[in-house]
Design a protein around this motif. Sequence first.
Motif, PDB file in Angstrom:
ATOM      1  N   TYR A  32      38.773  33.319  43.891  1.00 46.33           N
ATOM      2  CA  TYR A  32      37.897  33.965  42.920  1.00 46.33           C
ATOM      3  C   TYR A  32      36.468  33.523  43.244  1.00 46.33           C
ATOM      4  CZ  TYR A  32      35.920  35.148  38.295  1.00 46.33           C
ATOM      5  OH  TYR A  32      35.165  35.654  37.272  1.00 46.33           O
ATOM      6  N   ALA A  33      35.684  34.426  43.820  1.00 43.00           N
ATOM      7  CA  ALA A  33      34.334  34.109  44.308  1.00 43.00           C
ATOM      8  C   ALA A  33      33.309  34.607  43.303  1.00 43.00           C
ATOM      9  CB  ALA A  33      34.108  34.741  45.673  1.00 43.00           C
ATOM     10  N   VAL A  34      32.554  33.683  42.729  1.00 40.79           N
ATOM     11  CA  VAL A  34      31.599  33.998  41.669  1.00 40.79           C
ATOM     12  C   VAL A  34      30.171  34.062  42.183  1.00 40.79           C
ATOM     13  CG1 VAL A  34      30.715  33.249  39.430  1.00 40.79           C
ATOM     14  CG2 VAL A  34      33.130  32.922  39.988  1.00 40.79           C
ATOM     15  N   GLY A  35      29.829  33.184  43.137  1.00 39.92           N
ATOM     16  CA  GLY A  35      28.458  33.122  43.644  1.00 39.92           C
ATOM     17  C   GLY A  35      28.418  33.158  45.153  1.00 39.92           C
ATOM     18  N   PHE A  36      27.350  33.738  45.690  1.00 36.69           N
ATOM     19  CA  PHE A  36      27.189  33.860  47.133  1.00 36.69           C
ATOM     20  C   PHE A  36      25.867  33.271  47.586  1.00 36.69           C
ATOM     21  CE2 PHE A  36      30.397  37.168  46.668  1.00 36.69           C
ATOM     22  CZ  PHE A  36      31.187  36.939  47.778  1.00 36.69           C
ATOM     23  N   GLY A  50      33.187  38.150  41.505  1.00 38.32           N
ATOM     24  CA  GLY A  50      32.603  38.241  40.181  1.00 38.32           C
ATOM     25  C   GLY A  50      31.560  39.342  40.110  1.00 38.32           C
ATOM     26  N   PRO A  51      31.060  39.642  38.893  1.00 37.94           N
ATOM     27  CA  PRO A  51      30.067  40.705  38.723  1.00 37.94           C
ATOM     28  C   PRO A  51      28.660  40.233  39.069  1.00 37.94           C
ATOM     29  CG  PRO A  51      30.543  39.696  36.618  1.00 37.94           C
ATOM     30  CD  PRO A  51      31.444  39.011  37.616  1.00 37.94           C
ATOM     31  N   GLY A  52      27.751  41.183  39.256  1.00 38.53           N
ATOM     32  CA  GLY A  52      26.345  40.851  39.437  1.00 38.53           C
ATOM     33  C   GLY A  52      25.956  40.519  40.854  1.00 38.53           C
ATOM     34  N   GLN A 104      27.304  44.890  40.696  1.00 41.97           N
ATOM     35  CA  GLN A 104      28.667  45.403  40.780  1.00 41.97           C
ATOM     36  C   GLN A 104      29.462  44.864  39.601  1.00 41.97           C
ATOM     37  OE1 GLN A 104      30.240  43.607  44.494  1.00 41.97           O
ATOM     38  NE2 GLN A 104      31.386  42.201  43.195  1.00 41.97           N
ATOM     39  N   PRO A 105      30.593  45.479  39.297  1.00 42.86           N
ATOM     40  CA  PRO A 105      31.546  44.856  38.382  1.00 42.86           C
ATOM     41  C   PRO A 105      32.422  43.879  39.164  1.00 42.86           C
ATOM     42  CG  PRO A 105      32.359  46.988  39.090  1.00 42.86           C
ATOM     43  CD  PRO A 105      31.018  46.804  39.741  1.00 42.86           C
ATOM     44  N   GLY A 110      41.073  46.908  42.653  1.00 46.80           N
ATOM     45  CA  GLY A 110      40.809  46.893  41.223  1.00 46.80           C
ATOM     46  C   GLY A 110      39.319  46.804  40.962  1.00 46.80           C
ATOM     47  N   ILE A 111      38.856  47.547  39.943  1.00 46.66           N
ATOM     48  CA  ILE A 111      37.426  47.582  39.611  1.00 46.66           C
ATOM     49  C   ILE A 111      37.268  47.225  38.142  1.00 46.66           C
ATOM     50  CG2 ILE A 111      35.328  48.982  39.561  1.00 46.66           C
ATOM     51  CD1 ILE A 111      36.618  50.813  41.655  1.00 46.66           C
ATOM     52  N   GLY A 112      36.510  46.178  37.873  1.00 44.33           N
ATOM     53  CA  GLY A 112      36.331  45.699  36.510  1.00 44.33           C
ATOM     54  C   GLY A 112      35.449  46.608  35.670  1.00 44.33           C
ATOM     55  N   ASN A 113      35.486  46.366  34.368  1.00 44.25           N
ATOM     56  CA  ASN A 113      34.672  47.136  33.433  1.00 44.25           C
ATOM     57  C   ASN A 113      33.392  46.384  33.060  1.00 44.25           C
ATOM     58  OD1 ASN A 113      35.615  45.095  31.778  1.00 44.25           O
ATOM     59  ND2 ASN A 113      36.806  46.424  30.424  1.00 44.25           N
ATOM     60  N   ASP A 114      33.009  45.406  33.882  1.00 42.12           N
ATOM     61  CA  ASP A 114      31.927  44.480  33.530  1.00 42.12           C
ATOM     62  C   ASP A 114      30.741  44.575  34.487  1.00 42.12           C
ATOM     63  OD1 ASP A 114      33.436  43.526  35.661  1.00 42.12           O
ATOM     64  OD2 ASP A 114      33.263  41.417  35.081  1.00 42.12           O
ATOM     65  N   LEU A 115      30.311  45.806  34.801  1.00 42.91           N
ATOM     66  CA  LEU A 115      29.160  45.964  35.686  1.00 42.91           C
ATOM     67  C   LEU A 115      27.984  45.112  35.232  1.00 42.91           C
ATOM     68  CD1 LEU A 115      27.403  47.376  37.882  1.00 42.91           C
ATOM     69  CD2 LEU A 115      26.975  49.185  36.188  1.00 42.91           C
ATOM     70  N   ALA A 116      27.393  44.387  36.175  1.00 40.34           N
ATOM     71  CA  ALA A 116      26.190  43.601  35.902  1.00 40.34           C
ATOM     72  C   ALA A 116      25.273  43.687  37.111  1.00 40.34           C
ATOM     73  CB  ALA A 116      26.551  42.143  35.610  1.00 40.34           C
ATOM     74  N   LEU A 117      23.984  43.650  36.863  1.00 38.38           N
ATOM     75  CA  LEU A 117      23.001  43.570  37.932  1.00 38.38           C
ATOM     76  C   LEU A 117      22.626  42.114  38.158  1.00 38.38           C
ATOM     77  CD1 LEU A 117      20.686  46.568  36.981  1.00 38.38           C
ATOM     78  CD2 LEU A 117      22.600  46.551  38.590  1.00 38.38           C
TER      79      LEU A 117
END
Length: 473
Positions: free
Chosen positions: A378-382, A244-246, A458-459, A431-438
């Motif tokens: 699908y890994a969203v949080g670390f 996931g992003p961020g 990252q996106p 693949g690189i998403g269009n949803d870059l987040a900090l």
Amino acid sequence: MSTDPFLPFETNLDLDTALGLLQEATAGADDGELFLERRKSEVISFDDGRIKTASFDASEGFGLRAVRGETAGYAHSTTIDEHALKRAVATARLAIGDGGGTMSAAPAGTNQKLYSDEDPMLQATFPAKIDLLREIDTFARALDPRVVQVSATIAASHQEVLILRPEGTLVTDTRPMSRLNISVIVEENGKRESGGMGGGGRAGLIGLIGRDNWEPVTREALRIALVNLDAEPAPAGVMDVVLGPGWPGILLHEAIGHGLEGDFNRKGSSAFAGLMGQQIAAKGVTVLDDGTIPDRRGSITVDDEGTPSAKNTLIEDGVLVGYMQDRQNARLMGVAPTGNGRRESYAHAPMPRMTNTYMLAGDTAPEALVADLKDGIYAVGFGGGQVDITNGKFVFSCTEAYRVKNGIVGAPVKGATLIGDGATALKQIRGIGNDLALDPGIGNCGKAGQWVPVGVGQPSLMIGGLTVGGAAT
């Protein structure tokens, strides 16, 4: 709590005397500085219905450094006066020996200011902070009867630094920091799981302690805990993974970022040493380290050597184009400093460190990345992780992840760890998403026993062929 500005050259030391002693310490050196610091910090934690921690710390001191070639002499003291400085000079001189060096040019000046000088600790009274934490506790427990424990922490600090250089340049910076963290434990049928969320940056507490901030943060912590309550054991094996992003950019920070710091590459101990100008990542991968983003946790107006922070490109379209440098490593490698010379405090010498490290967005919708995932995670949080800088091998635990088959997001999984190495993972980005987040402002980075605040981002990314550790299927 004192609000007086830090003026050591008016109250502790004569500026001309200090400069003369610094010049004595660095005679025949290549570089050096006198770093003076005052820091105040406060942490208040509310846990399980009561105050768990309420601490206030204040410190001040100086660090004196003289550098010649690869050698640096460093001395520090909690006492700022002429006697202590003279003793430090004698210690630092030991690294210079007979001299023979040529003093490096001073850092360029800057008019940028990326954050306020205001002390965040003064923006709310102690009783008001306690009342807020108690209100968060009550709110979280009322959200769901399965909530059995709530922890909430307010942390704030105010750092003032002055950097005096041998040619007489004096650089100053005042750095605020604030953070709010909330974690929730839920229980159902004897099973307990936790979730946490928080954030902050180089700004005051006002934005963090408003209800419009802490209420959604609390809800998000609860959501993560409830997701994990329903999680199944993670599968094990080699599979494709969508990140996931961020905040998942912490994997980028650890597995790749440290390997692009100048000292590791000068010494040849990085997995990326000697690869400048070569394709080290998939096409489309561009990674930056940017200390100039206003109010971000990893941002610095100037680094701890007085060099203005910068927006530095490290990898461009997959090609290695830059390392992060302090002054010493930049000089030894024949390149310019990049504003990445950082230190934990006056008691530590500076070294190349990251600021805000992130990957630029691509043009793929994140939903399309997941839809292309045939059998993976699908890994969203670390959470925590470990990395070997010399080979880039990493192990990261997931705090929120889901099983995906044929593009369909299925049940949440727990116990998933991602295993790989940075150099290989870079090349396997598909693949690189269009949803870059900090990230929300929660990062700390350790290196050689020193800790500094950092940012990541990252996106959404698809990485092929990562090893997922979990329960065997």
